[in-house]
Design a protein around this motif. Structure first.
Motif, PDB file in Angstrom:
ATOM      1  N   LYS A   1     -47.610  85.690 -43.104  1.00  0.00           N
ATOM      2  CA  LYS A   1     -47.650  86.787 -42.125  1.00  0.00           C
ATOM      3  C   LYS A   1     -47.713  88.138 -42.827  1.00  0.00           C
ATOM      4  CE  LYS A   1     -45.576  88.277 -37.817  1.00  0.00           C
ATOM      5  NZ  LYS A   1     -45.554  89.675 -37.849  1.00  0.00           N
TER       6      LYS A   1
ATOM      7  N   LEU B   1     -49.449  91.671 -41.718  1.00  0.00           N
ATOM      8  CA  LEU B   1     -50.482  91.526 -40.700  1.00  0.00           C
ATOM      9  C   LEU B   1     -49.989  91.992 -39.335  1.00  0.00           C
ATOM     10  CD1 LEU B   1     -51.961  88.036 -41.619  1.00  0.00           C
ATOM     11  CD2 LEU B   1     -52.882  90.288 -42.159  1.00  0.00           C
ATOM     12  N   GLY B   2     -50.822  92.765 -38.652  1.00  0.00           N
ATOM     13  CA  GLY B   2     -50.517  93.216 -37.310  1.00  0.00           C
ATOM     14  C   GLY B   2     -49.577  94.400 -37.231  1.00  0.00           C
TER      15      GLY B   2
ATOM     16  N   THR C   1     -56.381  91.576 -47.106  1.00  0.00           N
ATOM     17  CA  THR C   1     -56.046  92.538 -46.055  1.00  0.00           C
ATOM     18  C   THR C   1     -56.841  92.274 -44.779  1.00  0.00           C
ATOM     19  OG1 THR C   1     -57.633  94.130 -46.940  1.00  0.00           O
ATOM     20  CG2 THR C   1     -55.342  94.339 -47.685  1.00  0.00           C
TER      21      THR C   1
ATOM     22  N   ARG D   1     -57.441  91.372 -41.075  1.00  0.00           N
ATOM     23  CA  ARG D   1     -56.635  91.596 -39.869  1.00  0.00           C
ATOM     24  C   ARG D   1     -55.527  92.616 -40.065  1.00  0.00           C
ATOM     25  NH1 ARG D   1     -55.066  85.838 -38.860  1.00  0.00           N
ATOM     26  NH2 ARG D   1     -53.149  86.875 -38.296  1.00  0.00           N
ATOM     27  N   MET D   2     -55.564  93.386 -41.145  1.00  0.00           N
ATOM     28  CA  MET D   2     -54.582  94.455 -41.307  1.00  0.00           C
ATOM     29  C   MET D   2     -55.102  95.710 -40.629  1.00  0.00           C
ATOM     30  SD  MET D   2     -52.634  94.405 -44.842  1.00  0.00           S
ATOM     31  CE  MET D   2     -51.685  93.001 -45.357  1.00  0.00           C
TER      32      MET D   2
ATOM     33  N   PRO E   1     -58.315  97.708 -45.221  1.00  0.00           N
ATOM     34  CA  PRO E   1     -58.345  96.482 -44.398  1.00  0.00           C
ATOM     35  C   PRO E   1     -59.647  95.705 -44.604  1.00  0.00           C
ATOM     36  CG  PRO E   1     -57.511  98.327 -43.116  1.00  0.00           C
ATOM     37  CD  PRO E   1     -58.010  98.898 -44.432  1.00  0.00           C
TER      38      PRO E   1
END
Length: 124
Positions: free
Chosen positions: A39, A42-43, A61, A63-64, A87
């Motif tokens: 995880k 992320l997000g 990176t 989905r960052m 990202p």
């Protein structure tokens, strides 16, 4: 070498090799389990301090939401490389890397974290 668990702690950045400045203490999140390492950041829209991924030899990176600073650490917690990643990038694996630190882009320079600097981890 200590084996850490997921949780919080403090990262102590010892004075850099160039100026030998004072040690800097930074809030730290420790991601030692497979699930926590996967995880990572992320997000998230940001992080207060840094995240330690252990064990780890590379990061990505995808989905960052934010660019990050990445520091690769050897088994003695000495910085072997520092990169800023936007990202959607895949970092190259580092052969001697055992741990990876992540922080918001620009933060590590402010802490004096550079190649050759040693850090310590103090679990909470």
């Amino acid at each position: 070498m200590a084996r850490w668990r997921d949780g919080r702690g403090r990262l102590v950045v010892h004075g850099s090799g160039r100026g030998g400045g004072p040690a800097v203490s930074v809030p730290l999140e420790i991601a030692a389990s497979y699930r926590a390492r996967t995880k990572g950041l992320l997000g998230r829209d940001g992080i207060d301090g840094a995240m330690l991924l252990t064990p780890a030899g590379s990061v990505h990176t995808f989905r960052m939401r934010i660019p990050i600073d990445v520091a690769y650490l050897d088994r003695n917690l000495t910085v072997t490389a520092v990169r800023t990643m936007r990202p959607g990038r895949l970092g190259l694996p580092r052969l001697r890397s055992r741990h990876v630190l992540e922080a918001e882009a620009g933060a590590m320079a402010g802490w004096g974290l550079d190649v050759g600097v040693r850090v310590t981890v103090e679990p909470a």
